[in-house]
Scaffold this motif. Structure first.
Motif, mmCIF file in Angstrom:
data_model
loop_
_atom_site.group_PDB
_atom_site.id
_atom_site.type_symbol
_atom_site.label_atom_id
_atom_site.label_comp_id
_atom_site.label_asym_id
_atom_site.label_seq_id
_atom_site.Cartn_x
_atom_site.Cartn_y
_atom_site.Cartn_z
ATOM 1 N N THR A 1 -4.042 -4.227 -0.932
ATOM 2 C CA THR A 1 -3.294 -3.275 -1.012
ATOM 3 C C THR A 1 -3.895 -2.184 -0.877
ATOM 4 O O THR A 1 -4.909 -2.601 -1.927
ATOM 5 C CB THR A 1 -2.779 -3.511 -2.699
ATOM 6 N N ASP A 2 -3.715 -1.039 -0.643
ATOM 7 C CA ASP A 2 -4.696 -0.199 -0.316
ATOM 8 C C ASP A 2 -4.102 1.352 -0.681
ATOM 9 O O ASP A 2 -3.958 1.613 1.136
ATOM 10 C CB ASP A 2 -6.177 -0.256 0.336
ATOM 11 N N SER B 1 0.726 -1.273 -0.092
ATOM 12 C CA SER B 1 -0.087 -0.208 -0.068
ATOM 13 C C SER B 1 0.680 1.364 -0.084
ATOM 14 O O SER B 1 0.551 2.091 -0.997
ATOM 15 C CB SER B 1 -0.567 -0.195 1.169
#
Lengths: 312, 312
Positions: free
Chosen positions: A128-129, A25
């Motif tokens: 993932t962000d 991320s």
């Protein structure tokens, strides 16, 4: 509050080692912000996912090196890397004294311990962000031997992805997270285990308060155990403080708990402050419950809780 | 499972006394279902709101009388009413032994204690929601002296608004809610109060696990204190069971808590059962963690947890 002009310095490149939920991320957020960003992971799938988000894949790391791998595999991860001699090294682990003990001797004043207070129950590169850090607190360790310029380089990485930086010592950090992370997990475990012993009827009647109070113990037991055992002294002390509260008369305990919970986090209840770039002033900001939101030339800007006259 | 024909009996009228969140929602749900429903409240605004939903307003109550007022004002509320001599009387209080002690001598086998396990942090008639009971457990007390026909009349009211009925004794109920309601509130209070003593830094770093673990102590302190002090013996015993869990080694405690939380409530994990209409069989269903979903002629239908061979 008006800022005086800040001399523009080129942002250093960032290398993220470990491209799971936190590292992936962070790399994705920095790539999206147009920063020079490289990454590495032992898992080819994690490398491919990061590459697709614009992260350059290499095991030669430098600039600000973010170690986003679990503590038990940190040494092995470092063996795989070529670390530039002048690199600033940080990490994202949940406990800071043990990581300082592991990396301090190796990197000296080039190591700055960090802990972004975010992440979800999901993990791995599929979680993932790039917006994961927006508005999150990111604890960043200022030890007596920390190079303040390197601390600021890491702080700028955290600020660049939308986090607010909380200056702490490793020991203060570990005491604080014992109270707000290790102990809630232990209480949730005890509550769930005790209710199970009370029998199927109790579990069948369990409604909101029980589900809220036990939610966090749904996490991976190995992670929770490491969180507590890796921070054993502060966790035991924090649990003793909870035990002492439980010995108070009911009405008194309920009133104190209600007041503490109600006082918690009205995000609007902030007073802007400007803090000079020195260790005592920055640590005082963290101890007051405040955070850094922007770097100026010789100051950082930030906030402390409350509209009253407290001066960080 | 096929049911044999059920003789149709006219559903008795229902009178709801106290038209706040629980009482108002129940009256509205029954009115929406076309049942003969009347209601009463000392507050004219609550009466007007219920009347607008099709509830007949009167203080002459009969059929199934649902007392939805707080325990401390129960006696005063009853003084305002004219209760039909053959009425079945139930209530919706969070603790059952004290209400049984208060109403048992007055109504004898006409009193059936109840506790719908729902409601939100909102209260008052403005929080009325006819869908409040859908899928909720509704504990219903079967004491040795309870008239089973009257118990079934109250159960049918609960089933009519979408709840599932859990047969319990008042003492079993109070032990169960001590474990899943009183104790979670006390732990939340102790966690919040202890973290506040740890200082502003800890509260500033507080993230999800702390917020989840302290949420319920945001409720009205007077309500929480009454919930615990009105159930003092079972609450103290349940808290001792939690203390004993907290003395276990960390890894063992975390594993036990995780297993208990994970086992909790997969709503799909149910086995349908048919239970004869007698007190021991109904109470066995409740003790097994099951609930009644439908009344047949000489049986009730319901479910118990699990797909294994347990027989309620």
């Amino acid at each position: 509050m008006t800022a005086f002009p800040v001399p523009t310095m080129p942002a250093p490149p960032v290398s993220v080692v470990g491209l799971g939920q936190l590292g992936g991320s962070l790399a994705a957020a920095l790539a999206a912000a147009g920063r020079e960003i490289s990454g590495w992971d032992v898992d080819p799938a994690a490398r491919d996912a990061a590459a697709a988000r614009g992260v350059q894949i290499t095991s030669e790391v430098g600039g600000v090196v973010v170690l986003a791998v679990p503590l038990p595999v940190l040494d092995r991860a470092l063996d795989d890397l070529t670390v530039a001699p002048d690199a600033t090294v940080t990490d994202v682990g949940s406990i800071k004294v043990p990581v300082l003990a592991a990396l301090g001797p190796r990197f000296g004043d080039r190591y700055v311990g960090g802990h972004p207070m975010c992440g979800t129950e999901r993990s791995g590169h599929a979680a993932t962000d790039p917006s994961l850090f927006t508005g999150a607190r990111w604890a960043l360790c200022l030890e007596p031997g920390t190079d303040l310029r390197r601390w600021l380089r890491v702080a700028e990485v955290a600020l660049a992805v939308g986090a607010e930086v909380v200056p702490v010592t490793a020991a203060e950090h570990d005491d604080a997270v014992a109270a707000i992370s290790a102990v809630p997990h232990l209480l949730a475990a005890a509550l769930a285990a005790a209710a199970e012993r009370a029998g199927p009827l109790a579990l069948a009647l369990a409604a909101g308060s029980f589900r809220d109070g036990t939610r966090v113990i749904g996490s991976d037991p190995a992670f929770v155990t490491a969180l507590v055992e890796g921070n054993a002294g502060p966790a035991a002390a924090a649990l003793d403080r909870v035990r002492a509260q439980l010995d108070r008369p009911v009405a008194e305990l309920v009133a104190a708990g209600h007041a503490a919970r109600t006082a918690l986090g009205d995000p609007a209840d902030r007073r802007p402050v400007r803090v000079p770039l020195d260790r005592p002033a920055l640590l005082a900001l963290g101890r007051a419950g405040g955070a850094v939101t922007r770097r100026l030339a010789a100051f950082v800007e930030g906030w402390v809780p409350g509209s009253s006259g407290h001066q960080a």
